[in-house]
Write a protein that holds these residues in place. Structure first.
Motif, PDB file in Angstrom:
ATOM      1  N   GLY A   1       0.804  -1.216   0.000  1.00 27.34           N
ATOM      2  CA  GLY A   1       0.000   0.000   0.000  1.00 27.34           C
ATOM      3  C   GLY A   1       0.839   1.269   0.000  1.00 27.34           C
ATOM      4  N   ARG A   2       0.162   2.372  -0.042  1.00 24.15           N
ATOM      5  CA  ARG A   2       0.829   3.672  -0.142  1.00 24.15           C
ATOM      6  C   ARG A   2       0.985   4.306   1.240  1.00 24.15           C
ATOM      7  N   ILE A   3       2.133   4.939   1.457  1.00 25.29           N
ATOM      8  CA  ILE A   3       2.448   5.588   2.732  1.00 25.29           C
ATOM      9  C   ILE A   3       3.021   6.962   2.429  1.00 25.29           C
ATOM     10  N   ALA A   4       2.613   7.970   3.192  1.00 28.37           N
ATOM     11  CA  ALA A   4       3.155   9.321   3.045  1.00 28.37           C
ATOM     12  C   ALA A   4       3.672   9.821   4.385  1.00 28.37           C
ATOM     13  N   TYR A   5       4.520  10.814   4.310  1.00 36.22           N
ATOM     14  CA  TYR A   5       5.102  11.444   5.502  1.00 36.22           C
ATOM     15  C   TYR A   5       4.969  12.939   5.307  1.00 36.22           C
ATOM     16  N   LEU A   6       4.169  13.587   6.164  1.00 39.24           N
ATOM     17  CA  LEU A   6       3.981  15.031   6.100  1.00 39.24           C
ATOM     18  C   LEU A   6       4.972  15.668   7.062  1.00 39.24           C
ATOM     19  N   LEU A   7       5.988  16.275   6.501  1.00 40.83           N
ATOM     20  CA  LEU A   7       7.126  16.828   7.244  1.00 40.83           C
ATOM     21  C   LEU A   7       6.955  18.330   7.427  1.00 40.83           C
ATOM     22  N   SER A   8       7.194  18.813   8.639  1.00 37.49           N
ATOM     23  CA  SER A   8       7.186  20.246   8.910  1.00 37.49           C
ATOM     24  C   SER A   8       8.628  20.731   8.958  1.00 37.49           C
ATOM     25  N   ASN A   9       9.020  21.600   8.014  1.00 38.41           N
ATOM     26  CA  ASN A   9      10.431  22.003   7.850  1.00 38.41           C
ATOM     27  C   ASN A   9      10.515  23.487   7.478  1.00 38.41           C
ATOM     28  N   PRO A  10      10.879  24.355   8.452  1.00 39.41           N
ATOM     29  CA  PRO A  10      11.165  24.159   9.864  1.00 39.41           C
ATOM     30  C   PRO A  10       9.943  23.662  10.640  1.00 39.41           C
ATOM     31  N   HIS A  11      10.206  23.134  11.828  1.00 40.04           N
ATOM     32  CA  HIS A  11       9.152  22.441  12.556  1.00 40.04           C
ATOM     33  C   HIS A  11       8.306  23.405  13.391  1.00 40.04           C
ATOM     34  N   ASN A  12       7.023  23.266  13.235  1.00 36.26           N
ATOM     35  CA  ASN A  12       6.023  23.989  14.011  1.00 36.26           C
ATOM     36  C   ASN A  12       5.345  22.963  14.923  1.00 36.26           C
ATOM     37  N   PRO A  13       5.418  23.096  16.254  1.00 34.75           N
ATOM     38  CA  PRO A  13       5.560  24.327  17.030  1.00 34.75           C
ATOM     39  C   PRO A  13       6.920  24.566  17.659  1.00 34.75           C
ATOM     40  N   THR A  14       7.905  23.715  17.467  1.00 33.52           N
ATOM     41  CA  THR A  14       9.123  23.795  18.261  1.00 33.52           C
ATOM     42  C   THR A  14      10.139  24.808  17.758  1.00 33.52           C
ATOM     43  N   GLY A  15      10.027  25.227  16.489  1.00 30.18           N
ATOM     44  CA  GLY A  15      11.016  26.125  15.910  1.00 30.18           C
ATOM     45  C   GLY A  15      12.309  25.436  15.522  1.00 30.18           C
ATOM     46  N   THR A  16      12.330  24.103  15.528  1.00 31.66           N
ATOM     47  CA  THR A  16      13.516  23.353  15.126  1.00 31.66           C
ATOM     48  C   THR A  16      13.732  23.467  13.614  1.00 31.66           C
ATOM     49  N   VAL A  17      14.962  23.717  13.200  1.00 32.78           N
ATOM     50  CA  VAL A  17      15.323  23.760  11.786  1.00 32.78           C
ATOM     51  C   VAL A  17      16.131  22.501  11.487  1.00 32.78           C
ATOM     52  N   HIS A  18      15.590  21.633  10.664  1.00 31.99           N
ATOM     53  CA  HIS A  18      16.255  20.371  10.375  1.00 31.99           C
ATOM     54  C   HIS A  18      17.517  20.610   9.557  1.00 31.99           C
ATOM     55  N   THR A  19      18.564  19.894   9.886  1.00 35.70           N
ATOM     56  CA  THR A  19      19.830  20.046   9.171  1.00 35.70           C
ATOM     57  C   THR A  19      19.798  19.259   7.857  1.00 35.70           C
TER      58      THR A  19
END
Length: 411
Positions: A171-189
């Motif tokens: 089956g099909r799988i998706a990943y909804l990524l928050s970049n930068p991350h809300n609510p933490t303010g993390t910026v993924h490297t």
């Protein structure tokens, strides 16, 4: 990739509007609560419109240019911005599509690559509408919690992908990524995102990156567009000038596809592209093309405000955890020491103003409106999200009030 706040000839936009002028606004931030409440909740900034955007809108109004959007200038303006700010020249105009806004774009892209009942992975705690929009479209939410450091836990994410693949078979799988991350303010490297891409490829997971906060990366961090990392060729990105230039009410955004996802993007229904406002396209294009100087002044102001917020929390809320954000204008405060965590709520768009736990305390007893942490999913209970895109006077008054309320209601 990227730059932080640079020198600018613009004044700090966060200090240009008085509280009296702000209270005349008719938007959600200023109309949801009574006038004695300081609203530091929804993601609207207390800034005037950037001159380049205002000039473009005036020109359109003066010439009656209020028809349907056309052409590729919006995508071209974003491509230029991406090259200047993030050293990314990989934005292909023929793989960009106008959409009404980022969240509607996320729904439409997920419809292209998943079906009803398919799993969509999110990193909790995460932007509350992720839960609502995914669930309302009959997809199944699967949480992969952030680590204790508020970064993507790559081992947990891989195990989540592995488990979802085992359960879904082919089956099909998706990943909804928050970049930068809300609510933490993390910026993924770039290294983290490359690891995400490798894992997604390994388990056949399609990544959809919500990059609406991409222009708002503060000094000390750098933004990496997800589509720029190796292995992201079958992924999507959603971008707009909404957060960087405070344009939530002037709707427009872009869906971007990697080279292996172009055919999927071309299947998006034609009517989706007509949902964006022509004035929105004009405003967002002007922001990306001519708004760098204003943005630099804003980033300098936000950098100063996050430092001030840390000092204020230490002075007035010493029991509260403050994770210094790397991007956005959102701060994630750990208030579990207050003993008011609410643990059993299911995030839903309908409860984004449900102020249980510490958010309720600060609203009722400090007259400060914050976003309640439990609506952001697992790991959010006992936290609040604070919007620090305001003047230093308002920020100081708000945290001082919160400190008094915390002392009076200490367990």
């Amino acid at each position: 990739m990227g730059v932080g706040a640079r020198s600018s000839s613009f004044a700090n936009p966060l200090e240009e509007l008085s509280l009296e002028r702000l209270r005349r606004r008719g938007s959600m931030k200023w109309r949801t609560h009574p006038a004695d409440v300081l609203p530091l909740w929804v993601a609207e900034m207390d800034v005037p419109l950037a001159p380049a955007v205002a000039d473009a809108l005036r020109e359109a109004i003066d010439t009656g240019d209020t028809g349907y959007p056309a052409g590729t200038e919006f995508a071209e303006s974003l491509a230029g911005f991406a090259s200047r700010r993030w050293d990314w020249d990989g934005l292909a105009i023929d793989r960009a599509a106008i959409i009404p806004d980022v969240m509607m774009g996320a729904v439409q892209v997920l419809r292209l690559i998943t079906g009803p009942g398919d799993p969509v992975v999110v990193n909790s705690p995460v932007y509350a509408p992720f839960y609502a929009f995914i669930a309302h479209d009959d997809r199944r939410i699967v949480e992969s919690p952030l680590g204790p450091d508020l970064r993507i836990d790559l081992d947990t994410l891989e195990e989540t992908f592995r488990s979802a693949r085992r359960q879904s078979g082919n089956g099909r799988i998706a990943y909804l990524l928050s970049n930068p991350h809300n609510p933490t303010g993390t910026v993924h490297t770039s290294e983290e995102l490359a690891a995400v891409a490798r894992s997604a490829r390994r388990y056949g997971v399609r990544v959809v990156a919500d990059e609406i906060h991409a222009p708002l990366v503060l000094p000390g961090a750098s933004f990496t567009p997800y589509l720029s990392v190796p292995g992201a060729e079958d992924a999507f990105s959603l971008m707009s000038a909404t957060k960087g230039w405070n344009l939530a009410g002037i709707k427009a955004a872009l869906a971007l596809a990697g080279p292996e996802a172009a055919a999927d993007l071309h299947r998006m229904p034609e009517e989706v592209h007509h949902g964006a406002s022509h004035l929105g396209v004009i405003a967002h294009t002007a922001a990306f093309r001519h708004g760098d100087g204003w943005l630099d002044a804003l980033l300098a102001g936000l950098d100063a405000n996050r430092t001030l917020l840390g000092e204020l929390v230490a002075a007035h809320l010493p029991g509260i955890g403050y994770a210094r954000p790397e991007g956005t204008y959102l701060a994630w405060l750990d208030c579990r020491s207050l003993g008011l965590a609410r643990e059993q709520d299911t995030p839903d768009l309908a409860v984004v103003t449900d102020l249980a736990g510490p958010a309720q305390l600060f609203l009722e007893h400090a007259r400060v409106a914050l976003s309640a942490g439990h609506i952001f999913g697992t790991g959010g209970a006992g936290h609040v999200r604070l919007n620090f895109a305001t003047s230093q006077a308002v920020l100081t008054e708000a945290v001082t009030r919160m400190g008094r309320a915390a002392v009076l209601h200490a367990p």
